[in-house]
Motif scaffolding. Structure first.
Motif, PDB file in Angstrom:
ATOM      1  N   LEU A  39       0.569  -1.358  -0.053  1.00 10.21           N
ATOM      2  CA  LEU A  39      -0.040  -0.014   0.147  1.00 10.21           C
ATOM      3  C   LEU A  39       0.981   1.405   0.111  1.00 10.21           C
ATOM      4  CD1 LEU A  39      -3.055  -1.024   2.438  1.00 10.21           C
ATOM      5  CD2 LEU A  39      -3.117  -0.604   0.032  1.00 10.21           C
ATOM      6  N   SER A  41       3.119   1.906  -1.932  1.00  7.63           N
ATOM      7  CA  SER A  41       3.347   2.314  -3.279  1.00  7.63           C
ATOM      8  C   SER A  41       1.898   2.708  -3.692  1.00  7.63           C
ATOM      9  CB  SER A  41       3.702   1.059  -4.146  1.00  7.63           C
ATOM     10  OG  SER A  41       4.925   0.648  -3.994  1.00  7.63           O
ATOM     11  N   LEU A  42       0.943   2.310  -3.311  1.00  9.18           N
ATOM     12  CA  LEU A  42      -0.239   2.743  -3.871  1.00  9.18           C
ATOM     13  C   LEU A  42      -0.642   4.213  -3.214  1.00  9.18           C
ATOM     14  CD1 LEU A  42      -0.557  -0.223  -4.744  1.00  9.18           C
ATOM     15  CD2 LEU A  42      -3.324   0.193  -4.293  1.00  9.18           C
ATOM     16  N   ARG A  45       1.442   6.543  -5.169  1.00  4.67           N
ATOM     17  CA  ARG A  45       1.059   6.905  -6.561  1.00  4.67           C
ATOM     18  C   ARG A  45      -0.234   7.786  -6.720  1.00  4.67           C
ATOM     19  NH1 ARG A  45       1.955   8.040 -11.431  1.00  4.67           N
ATOM     20  NH2 ARG A  45       0.602   7.157 -12.971  1.00  4.67           N
ATOM     21  N   ALA A  46      -1.294   7.409  -5.689  1.00  9.44           N
ATOM     22  CA  ALA A  46      -2.356   8.052  -5.651  1.00  9.44           C
ATOM     23  C   ALA A  46      -2.161   9.589  -5.570  1.00  9.44           C
ATOM     24  CB  ALA A  46      -3.209   7.230  -4.760  1.00  9.44           C
ATOM     25  N   SER A 112       3.657   3.537 -12.672  1.00  8.49           N
ATOM     26  CA  SER A 112       2.685   2.789 -11.938  1.00  8.49           C
ATOM     27  C   SER A 112       3.026   2.295 -10.554  1.00  8.49           C
ATOM     28  CB  SER A 112       2.011   1.800 -12.845  1.00  8.49           C
ATOM     29  OG  SER A 112       2.922   0.714 -13.170  1.00  8.49           O
ATOM     30  N   ALA A 113       2.126   1.909  -9.946  1.00  5.82           N
ATOM     31  CA  ALA A 113       2.437   1.189  -8.477  1.00  5.82           C
ATOM     32  C   ALA A 113       3.032  -0.059  -8.621  1.00  5.82           C
ATOM     33  CB  ALA A 113       1.225   0.950  -7.725  1.00  5.82           C
ATOM     34  N   ALA A 267       1.429  -5.120  -4.861  1.00  3.37           N
ATOM     35  CA  ALA A 267       1.062  -3.664  -5.276  1.00  3.37           C
ATOM     36  C   ALA A 267       0.730  -3.750  -6.660  1.00  3.37           C
ATOM     37  CB  ALA A 267       2.649  -3.037  -5.310  1.00  3.37           C
ATOM     38  N   GLY A 271      -2.854  -2.026  -7.487  1.00  4.41           N
ATOM     39  CA  GLY A 271      -3.014  -0.887  -8.259  1.00  4.41           C
ATOM     40  C   GLY A 271      -4.029  -1.061  -9.369  1.00  4.41           C
ATOM     41  N   LEU A 275      -6.577   1.666  -8.134  1.00  3.86           N
ATOM     42  CA  LEU A 275      -6.174   2.988  -9.151  1.00  3.86           C
ATOM     43  C   LEU A 275      -6.509   2.565 -10.305  1.00  3.86           C
ATOM     44  CD1 LEU A 275      -2.695   3.968  -7.380  1.00  3.86           C
ATOM     45  CD2 LEU A 275      -5.104   4.489  -6.654  1.00  3.86           C
ATOM     46  N   GLU A 277      -5.437   0.896 -12.682  1.00  2.00           N
ATOM     47  CA  GLU A 277      -3.985   0.840 -13.495  1.00  2.00           C
ATOM     48  C   GLU A 277      -4.081  -0.266 -14.363  1.00  2.00           C
ATOM     49  OE1 GLU A 277      -0.737   3.151 -10.744  1.00  2.00           O
ATOM     50  OE2 GLU A 277      -0.582   0.800 -10.885  1.00  2.00           O
TER      51      GLU A 277
END
Length: 317
Positions: A39, A41-42, A45-46, A112-113, A267, A271, A275, A277
């Protein structure tokens, strides 16, 4: 007679129940830690991919909130006052942590994540293996094979062409991975891991403050960005490390290293789900090579846990 047999079996039953409780606790803590690491990474990225906050401020808030949570937990669990450490032993670790956190944030403006997680994770492992080679350790056959496979996977993931990730962001994430590898190596001799991590977060925060002041004219901050940065520091970094350090003594080095292989694909999956992705064909091709190669190298080397940096404690496997 029946009562006697029942009484004699009671201690065994209690031991079995106790073993199940311990194993369930270990699984829960491990899953919680791995989910927090993914999370991270998310959240990054978010926050940064949408421009909700700039990378410099995100890094500052992440390190400061992480230092606060880790410091409070470390203080509440400390049985005795820690021995004072020389500044020369704190500064390099704090610098390595900062040189992980800031490039990590900068890279996630365009990566990207999933891609970012695979790159940083691969570079951490390459740094650990490279450190062993520089110290005179011979590369075993399985290590060499695994390393070659993982490098080919990273090359496929990052090569120029269709669906290619931003190469400057890849380079930044590679710097983050190398820095985290250095931080991991230093963490092996830094004392009790929770206290050491709290201390290093606190020492790295002023570096992030200085960097954010340098780039203050370009600062971009929103409420949602601050919330995501605080969650990244306090929850997925701070509480994630607490869960990991609680689980670590019950795991062997090989098990601890292998379970960490779940972080990049987790991840990537999150993502896609959270997200929206896209899963690129090159990620699908490269991911098994990166993870498989690292797994082979870790097993061939007699795996050591490296993410996050840990200190083997008395009682660990």
């Amino acid at each position: 007679m029946d009562s006697s047999r029942s009484d004699s079996a009671t201690p065994v039953s209690r031991l079995e129940r106790g073993g199940c409780v311990v194993e369930s606790r270990l699984i829960t803590l491990t899953l919680a830690a791995l989910t927090c690491f993914a999370l991270n990474s998310l959240l990054c990225r978010a926050a940064l991919g949408t421009g909700a906050i700039d990378a410099w401020t995100f890094t500052l808030v992440r390190l400061a909130s992480g230092a606060l949570v880790l410091g409070l937990i470390a203080r509440s669990t400390r049985r005795q006052s820690p021995a004072p450490l020389a500044l020369k032993s704190i500064v390099p670790s704090a610098a390595a942590l900062f040189l992980y956190a800031l490039p990590f944030s900068l890279a996630y403006r365009r990566l990207s994540a999933g891609t970012g997680a695979f790159v940083v994770f691969g570079c951490v492992q390459f740094t650990m293996i490279g450190s062993g080679l520089l110290s005179g350790k011979r590369l075993r056959r399985l290590e060499g094979v695994g390393l070659a496979v993982a490098l080919v996977g990273l090359a496929i993931l990052t090569r120029p062409g269709e669906e290619s990730p931003d190469l400057w962001s890849v380079a930044l994430m590679a710097i983050a991975g190398v820095s985290w590898g250095v931080y991991s190596l230093r963490g092996r001799t830094a004392g009790p891991p929770l206290q050491a991590t709290a201390r290093n977060f606190a020492a790295a925060a002023p570096l992030a403050l200085f960097a954010s002041l340098l780039f203050w004219p370009s600062a971009q901050v929103s409420a949602s960005g601050l919330i995501l940065a605080t969650a990244s520091g306090a929850i997925t970094s701070g509480l994630g490390y607490v869960a990991w350090y609680a689980a670590l003594p019950a795991m062997s080095p090989a098990r601890a290293a292998i379970v960490q292989l779940a972080v990049p694909p987790l991840a990537s999956f999150l993502g896609v789900v959270l997200l929206a992705e896209a899963v690129t064909s090159r990620l699908l091709m490269a991911a098994p090579m990166i993870l498989g190669g690292i797994a082979i190298a870790l097993l061939g080397a007699g795996a050591q846990p490296t993410v996050p940096p840990v200190v083997r404690q008395r009682g660990s496997g």
